[in-house]
Scaffold this motif. Structure first.
Motif, PDB file in Angstrom:
ATOM      1  N   ARG A 214     -28.939  47.234 -14.704  1.00  0.00           N
ATOM      2  CA  ARG A 214     -29.277  48.651 -14.559  1.00  0.00           C
ATOM      3  C   ARG A 214     -30.274  48.860 -13.420  1.00  0.00           C
ATOM      4  O   ARG A 214     -30.067  49.700 -12.539  1.00  0.00           O
ATOM      5  CB  ARG A 214     -29.847  49.209 -15.868  1.00  0.00           C
ATOM      6  CG  ARG A 214     -30.268  50.669 -15.747  1.00  0.00           C
ATOM      7  CD  ARG A 214     -31.064  51.122 -16.958  1.00  0.00           C
ATOM      8  NE  ARG A 214     -30.223  51.513 -18.090  1.00  0.00           N
ATOM      9  CZ  ARG A 214     -29.833  52.762 -18.328  1.00  0.00           C
ATOM     10  NH1 ARG A 214     -30.177  53.736 -17.510  1.00  0.00           N
ATOM     11  NH2 ARG A 214     -29.102  53.025 -19.380  1.00  0.00           N
ATOM     12  N   SER A 215     -31.337  48.068 -13.409  1.00  0.00           N
ATOM     13  CA  SER A 215     -32.332  48.324 -12.358  1.00  0.00           C
ATOM     14  C   SER A 215     -31.821  47.859 -10.997  1.00  0.00           C
ATOM     15  O   SER A 215     -32.160  48.464  -9.977  1.00  0.00           O
ATOM     16  CB  SER A 215     -33.686  47.701 -12.717  1.00  0.00           C
ATOM     17  OG  SER A 215     -33.549  46.326 -12.910  1.00  0.00           O
ATOM     18  N   GLN A 216     -30.971  46.828 -10.984  1.00  0.00           N
ATOM     19  CA  GLN A 216     -30.460  46.359  -9.689  1.00  0.00           C
ATOM     20  C   GLN A 216     -29.441  47.321  -9.082  1.00  0.00           C
ATOM     21  O   GLN A 216     -29.470  47.567  -7.871  1.00  0.00           O
ATOM     22  CB  GLN A 216     -29.858  44.958  -9.848  1.00  0.00           C
ATOM     23  CG  GLN A 216     -30.944  43.897 -10.052  1.00  0.00           C
ATOM     24  CD  GLN A 216     -30.411  42.567 -10.578  1.00  0.00           C
ATOM     25  OE1 GLN A 216     -29.442  42.541 -11.336  1.00  0.00           O
ATOM     26  NE2 GLN A 216     -31.043  41.473 -10.186  1.00  0.00           N
ATOM     27  N   THR A 217     -28.553  47.879  -9.904  1.00  0.00           N
ATOM     28  CA  THR A 217     -27.603  48.855  -9.325  1.00  0.00           C
ATOM     29  C   THR A 217     -28.358  50.117  -8.901  1.00  0.00           C
ATOM     30  O   THR A 217     -28.032  50.726  -7.879  1.00  0.00           O
ATOM     31  CB  THR A 217     -26.460  49.241 -10.295  1.00  0.00           C
ATOM     32  OG1 THR A 217     -27.009  49.620 -11.550  1.00  0.00           O
ATOM     33  CG2 THR A 217     -25.472  48.109 -10.489  1.00  0.00           C
ATOM     34  N   ALA A 218     -29.382  50.463  -9.681  1.00  0.00           N
ATOM     35  CA  ALA A 218     -30.176  51.646  -9.311  1.00  0.00           C
ATOM     36  C   ALA A 218     -30.845  51.412  -7.950  1.00  0.00           C
ATOM     37  O   ALA A 218     -30.798  52.280  -7.074  1.00  0.00           O
ATOM     38  CB  ALA A 218     -31.213  51.943 -10.394  1.00  0.00           C
ATOM     39  N   ALA A 219     -31.455  50.241  -7.780  1.00  0.00           N
ATOM     40  CA  ALA A 219     -32.184  49.963  -6.546  1.00  0.00           C
ATOM     41  C   ALA A 219     -31.247  49.819  -5.353  1.00  0.00           C
ATOM     42  O   ALA A 219     -31.507  50.336  -4.282  1.00  0.00           O
ATOM     43  CB  ALA A 219     -33.022  48.698  -6.713  1.00  0.00           C
ATOM     44  N   LYS A 220     -30.112  49.115  -5.537  1.00  0.00           N
ATOM     45  CA  LYS A 220     -29.204  48.858  -4.418  1.00  0.00           C
ATOM     46  C   LYS A 220     -28.309  50.045  -4.106  1.00  0.00           C
ATOM     47  O   LYS A 220     -27.996  50.300  -2.960  1.00  0.00           O
ATOM     48  CB  LYS A 220     -28.277  47.674  -4.755  1.00  0.00           C
ATOM     49  CG  LYS A 220     -28.866  46.304  -4.511  1.00  0.00           C
ATOM     50  CD  LYS A 220     -27.815  45.242  -4.903  1.00  0.00           C
ATOM     51  CE  LYS A 220     -28.459  43.935  -5.250  1.00  0.00           C
ATOM     52  NZ  LYS A 220     -28.755  43.093  -4.094  1.00  0.00           N
ATOM     53  N   LEU A 221     -27.825  50.691  -5.172  1.00  0.00           N
ATOM     54  CA  LEU A 221     -26.759  51.679  -4.968  1.00  0.00           C
ATOM     55  C   LEU A 221     -27.126  53.063  -5.461  1.00  0.00           C
ATOM     56  O   LEU A 221     -26.383  54.014  -5.260  1.00  0.00           O
ATOM     57  CB  LEU A 221     -25.494  51.212  -5.725  1.00  0.00           C
ATOM     58  CG  LEU A 221     -25.065  49.781  -5.462  1.00  0.00           C
ATOM     59  CD1 LEU A 221     -24.105  49.288  -6.531  1.00  0.00           C
ATOM     60  CD2 LEU A 221     -24.404  49.699  -4.093  1.00  0.00           C
ATOM     61  N   GLY A 222     -28.254  53.139  -6.148  1.00  0.00           N
ATOM     62  CA  GLY A 222     -28.686  54.436  -6.660  1.00  0.00           C
ATOM     63  C   GLY A 222     -27.797  54.982  -7.752  1.00  0.00           C
ATOM     64  O   GLY A 222     -27.674  56.194  -7.926  1.00  0.00           O
ATOM     65  N   CYS A 223     -27.104  54.088  -8.491  1.00  0.00           N
ATOM     66  CA  CYS A 223     -26.248  54.586  -9.571  1.00  0.00           C
ATOM     67  C   CYS A 223     -26.169  53.561 -10.694  1.00  0.00           C
ATOM     68  O   CYS A 223     -26.690  52.453 -10.568  1.00  0.00           O
ATOM     69  CB  CYS A 223     -24.844  54.865  -9.042  1.00  0.00           C
ATOM     70  SG  CYS A 223     -24.023  53.373  -8.443  1.00  0.00           S
ATOM     71  N   LEU A 224     -25.493  53.932 -11.755  1.00  0.00           N
ATOM     72  CA  LEU A 224     -25.178  52.984 -12.822  1.00  0.00           C
ATOM     73  C   LEU A 224     -23.885  52.270 -12.440  1.00  0.00           C
ATOM     74  O   LEU A 224     -23.130  52.775 -11.613  1.00  0.00           O
ATOM     75  CB  LEU A 224     -24.930  53.733 -14.141  1.00  0.00           C
ATOM     76  CG  LEU A 224     -26.128  54.300 -14.889  1.00  0.00           C
ATOM     77  CD1 LEU A 224     -25.634  55.165 -16.046  1.00  0.00           C
ATOM     78  CD2 LEU A 224     -27.033  53.195 -15.394  1.00  0.00           C
ATOM     79  N   PRO A 225     -23.593  51.134 -13.061  1.00  0.00           N
ATOM     80  CA  PRO A 225     -22.267  50.552 -12.846  1.00  0.00           C
ATOM     81  C   PRO A 225     -21.197  51.514 -13.378  1.00  0.00           C
ATOM     82  O   PRO A 225     -21.463  52.270 -14.313  1.00  0.00           O
ATOM     83  CB  PRO A 225     -22.272  49.278 -13.683  1.00  0.00           C
ATOM     84  CG  PRO A 225     -23.656  49.075 -14.174  1.00  0.00           C
ATOM     85  CD  PRO A 225     -24.397  50.361 -14.017  1.00  0.00           C
ATOM     86  N   GLY A 226     -20.006  51.470 -12.756  1.00  0.00           N
ATOM     87  CA  GLY A 226     -18.902  52.255 -13.306  1.00  0.00           C
ATOM     88  C   GLY A 226     -18.210  51.485 -14.413  1.00  0.00           C
ATOM     89  O   GLY A 226     -17.792  52.046 -15.426  1.00  0.00           O
ATOM     90  N   SER A 227     -18.092  50.166 -14.215  1.00  0.00           N
ATOM     91  CA  SER A 227     -17.449  49.292 -15.199  1.00  0.00           C
ATOM     92  C   SER A 227     -18.244  47.999 -15.297  1.00  0.00           C
ATOM     93  O   SER A 227     -18.736  47.512 -14.286  1.00  0.00           O
ATOM     94  CB  SER A 227     -16.027  48.923 -14.773  1.00  0.00           C
ATOM     95  OG  SER A 227     -15.313  50.060 -14.338  1.00  0.00           O
ATOM     96  N   VAL A 228     -18.326  47.473 -16.492  1.00  0.00           N
ATOM     97  CA  VAL A 228     -18.903  46.143 -16.673  1.00  0.00           C
ATOM     98  C   VAL A 228     -17.834  45.277 -17.331  1.00  0.00           C
ATOM     99  O   VAL A 228     -17.216  45.677 -18.330  1.00  0.00           O
ATOM    100  CB  VAL A 228     -20.178  46.177 -17.544  1.00  0.00           C
ATOM    101  CG1 VAL A 228     -20.751  44.757 -17.703  1.00  0.00           C
ATOM    102  CG2 VAL A 228     -21.228  47.096 -16.941  1.00  0.00           C
ATOM    103  N   VAL A 229     -17.603  44.090 -16.734  1.00  0.00           N
ATOM    104  CA  VAL A 229     -16.569  43.187 -17.222  1.00  0.00           C
ATOM    105  C   VAL A 229     -17.237  41.874 -17.630  1.00  0.00           C
ATOM    106  O   VAL A 229     -18.002  41.304 -16.854  1.00  0.00           O
ATOM    107  CB  VAL A 229     -15.521  42.910 -16.131  1.00  0.00           C
ATOM    108  CG1 VAL A 229     -14.446  41.941 -16.640  1.00  0.00           C
ATOM    109  CG2 VAL A 229     -14.886  44.211 -15.644  1.00  0.00           C
ATOM    110  N   ALA A 230     -16.952  41.413 -18.841  1.00  0.00           N
ATOM    111  CA  ALA A 230     -17.522  40.132 -19.279  1.00  0.00           C
ATOM    112  C   ALA A 230     -16.519  39.431 -20.175  1.00  0.00           C
ATOM    113  O   ALA A 230     -15.775  40.079 -20.917  1.00  0.00           O
ATOM    114  CB  ALA A 230     -18.831  40.356 -20.036  1.00  0.00           C
ATOM    115  N   CYS A 231     -16.497  38.094 -20.116  1.00  0.00           N
ATOM    116  CA  CYS A 231     -15.611  37.363 -21.004  1.00  0.00           C
ATOM    117  C   CYS A 231     -16.206  37.368 -22.411  1.00  0.00           C
ATOM    118  O   CYS A 231     -17.405  37.581 -22.593  1.00  0.00           O
ATOM    119  CB  CYS A 231     -15.412  35.929 -20.514  1.00  0.00           C
ATOM    120  SG  CYS A 231     -16.902  34.925 -20.506  1.00  0.00           S
ATOM    121  N   ALA A 232     -15.343  37.181 -23.418  1.00  0.00           N
ATOM    122  CA  ALA A 232     -15.820  37.241 -24.802  1.00  0.00           C
ATOM    123  C   ALA A 232     -15.186  36.135 -25.636  1.00  0.00           C
ATOM    124  O   ALA A 232     -13.966  36.055 -25.776  1.00  0.00           O
ATOM    125  CB  ALA A 232     -15.501  38.606 -25.424  1.00  0.00           C
TER     126      ALA A 232
END
Lengths: 417, 262
Positions: A214-232
């Motif tokens: 959250r803080s990295q996308t905010a700092a780099k791109l000024g937004c939230l991620p649109g999608s988060v993908v993770a294996c389960a």
């Protein structure tokens, strides 16, 4: 004062032998005080140690080649760069530290791929606690480098021979040890599974992943991620990558399960040739929790399969089951072949050798957005993929499985004499 | 109170073994319905579970097994919660209804603590089954009260921490746990690690109303299975150990200090 989550809808709960219940009550109390309410500065000490010993924060990196291949902005959350080579240390260090605060004298843990066992062994060495790891015999043979790493860190590794010798049996055997030694020992469970408070507590230790995203996308791109993908598999990196975004309805969450060799089931043999409990499992009770399971019509637990030991489990975290029912998380599956192909693609195109578990998350991008993709998903951008671990532990298995398949994008694996 | 896994190593032999227990003087018989993940069991019962499942045991076969038994002793079903939960159309209720129909008088569920047992308690009340809870050496205070409020039939006193399995010696925990339970007016059956008549005598002398023996009996089956002995020969050995345990329990009762008359 914050209180622990014990149920997620109908899922979760505490289905364990009575002998363990007092320890689980004690743990619930410690989790509430130290983790949720930072008593005695526990969470401050945890944060400091996971930075200094673990190397947090991990970077969020733009994947140049994948972004151009798929025509969407793809970012990588580099949990493979955490000490030990996987996200697992977040939880292992948190729980070993908690055990210390609780005055426990000994650590036990189960491991599948060996990543959690390795992380627990490192954390136990770091915090000077004796440590024993239970690991299925089959997994020991599949993941030998991790067995050596655990032993180098001073842990004892106990092979588990019953059943098929994978994660399910290792968890059962660790629970048996715990039922014997519960007064002095803490069981560091390795995923968001098991009786409450484990699913919530393990999620909380891994939530740092999504907090940083959250803080990295905010700092780099000024937004939230649109999608988060993770294996389960059990779902620990999944819940860690999702936790912070559960209340953000604009962030799409994809849990990629192991489709194995096929989604069909051989009920006669009690074998599911996959580990897709979120997509295909039925509600039931296993290892202390009500959740979605691979089981036959009588309720006997089926053996799962995946090319990656870390996803090879018949159950899944109860909160993930609930989030899937609520349609907050979309479960998808990627088979062995596509995962292996993705393993090679990430290695060649991005210079990152991912764990076979992680490769499933990348297989999902390829099977939807790749040149032969089915286009079934429209990804909201930016897409953040959690690189849950690095693939060094998998080299032997990956080479063997690659040779068996003659994959097009695999390098020549012939060994120089 | 002996325990066997139903269908170990096969349906027909297992019927004879259970009948041998009754002939040996069992007062209650605990019948295990095998579950693939028996987290409370040690190696002996784990292997019995494997043999029984490989022999084709299922919950429905289990009920047929109970119906086919020719014994005049109360039968208690010991199994894990997922099998109870999955059986039939109505979770939990269908299982208990069918159990009552074939003559089961109680259930013990090692992975179901009192906190999660409301549904099963309800079904057991509806169909007149006892719900037996396990009390561990670690159970005390409020937990103990909560369990004792919900228990019926008898309470299963776990003699030691850990998993099931025959042991050489008795646990020191047994007397402590029995002392904690003294004030509760429910029969107390002690299990985990008891394997001989002498063990049975000591446990009953210490205040138990019954002893539960599983692994020591199952070892006889396992050995017979390995050496290919006849079912009749194995049944005879089972009956003889049952007799020894029963005699031990009676002897323990006689050794007990008589209450003073007032």
């Amino acid at each position: 004062m914050s209180q622990p989550d014990t149920k997620f809808g109908e899922y979760g709960g505490q289905y364990v032998p009575e002998a363990l219940m007092p320890a689980i009550e004690e743990l619930t109390d410690a989790y509430r005080r130290y983790v949720l309410n930072n008593e005695a500065g526990f969470m401050d000490e945890f944060s400091e140690r996971i930075e200094d010993f673990g190397g947090r924060p991990t970077p969020l990196q733009r994947a140049e080649q994948l972004s151009s291949r798929y025509g969407v902005d793809v970012y990588l959350k580099r949990e493979d760069l955490l000490h030990g080579g996987a996200h697992k240390l977040n939880n292992a260090l948190g729980q070993v530290l908690l055990a210390k605060y609780m005055g426990k004298e000994r650590i036990i843990a189960e491991t599948g791929a060996g990543q959690h066992g390795t992380a627990t062994a490192m954390a136990a060495a770091h915090l000077d606690m004796p440590c024993e790891i239970y690991m299925g015999r089959r997994d020991i043979n599949r993941q030998r480098p991790n067995v050596f790493r655990m032993r180098l860190n001073g842990a004892e590794v106990n092979p588990v021979d019953i059943g098929r010798g994978t994660l399910k049996e290792a968890i059962s055997e660790t629970m048996r040890d715990w039922a014997t030694t519960v007064e002095t020992t803490h069981y560091v469970i390795g995923s968001v599974v098991g009786p409450a408070p484990f699913p919530a507590m393990v999620r909380d230790f891994h939530a740092v992943i999504s907090e940083e995203i959250r803080s990295q996308t905010a700092a780099k791109l000024g937004c939230l991620p649109g999608s988060v993908v993770a294996c389960a598999g059990g779902g620990s990196n999944t819940m860690g990558a999702f936790a912070e975004f559960l209340g953000e309805d604009d962030v799409d969450l994809y849990a990629v399960e192991a489709g194995g060799s096929s989604l069909t089931v051989d009920e006669e043999a009690g074998v599911a040739p996959h580990s897709a409990s979120l997509s295909t499992g039925e509600e039931g009770v296993l290892h202390g929790a009500r959740t979605k399971l691979l089981q036959d019509r009588h309720g006997q637990i089926m053996e799962s399969h995946s090319v990656s030991s870390g996803l090879d489990y018949s159950g899944v975290g109860p909160q993930l089951s609930h989030l899937v029912d609520e349609e907050r998380v979309t479960p998808v599956d990627v088979g062995d072949d596509d995962a292996l192909e993705a393993f090679h693609r990430l290695s060649q195109d991005e210079g990152i050798i991912p764990a076979l578990e992680t490769a499933h998350a990348f297989g999902f991008l390829e099977t939807t957005l790749g040149p032969d993709g089915d286009g079934s998903v429209e990804f909201e951008e930016p897409v953040v993929v959690n690189v849950s671990g690095r693939g060094d532990k998998d080299l032997e298995a990956a080479i063997e499985e690659t040779e068996a398949r003659e994959l097009e994008n695999a390098p020549d694996m012939e060994v120089f004499e | 109170m002996p325990y066997l896994a139903a269908g170990d190593p096969d349906f027909e032999s297992s019927l004879e073994y259970v009948e041998a227990l009754a002939a040996g003087g069992a007062d209650v018989i605990e019948l295990g319905l095998p579950f693939s993940e028996p987290i409370a069991e040690g190696p002996t019962i784990q292997q019995a579970v494997v043999r029984s499942l490989e022999g084709g045991m299922t919950p429905e076969r289990f009920f047929e097994f109970v119906a086919a038994l020719d014994v005049d002793v109360p039968l208690v079903c010991m199994t894990y919660y997922n099998l109870i939960y999955q059986y039939g159309d109505e979770p939990v209720r269908s299982f208990v209804e069918r159990a009552a129909e074939v003559g089961i008088e109680g259930v013990v569920v090692p992975d179901l603590p009192a906190e999660e047992a409301d549904l099963l308690r309800e079904a057991c009340d509806e169909f007149g089954l006892d719900l037996i809870f396990i009390v561990a050496p670690t159970t005390a205070g409020d937990r103990l009260d909560r369990i004792m409020e919900r228990v019926s039939g008898y309470v299963y006193v776990q003699a030691r921490l850990g998993v099931t399995g025959a042991r050489e010696s008795l646990s020191d925990h047994t007397e402590e746990t029995l002392a904690r339970l003294e004030e509760y007016d429910v029969p107390k059956a002690v299990g985990f690690g008891i394997s001989t008549g002498e063990h049975a005598a000591s446990v009953v002398e210490a205040g138990a109303d019954g002893v539960i023996v599983g692994s020591a009996l199952i070892e006889i089956i396992a050995e017979g299975h390995e050496t290919d002995d006849s079912t009749a020969a194995v049944a005879e050995r089972i009956e003889s150990l049952a007799r020894e345990l029963k005699a031990g329990a009676i002897e323990g009762g006689q050794r007990r200090p008589r209450p003073e008359r007032t």
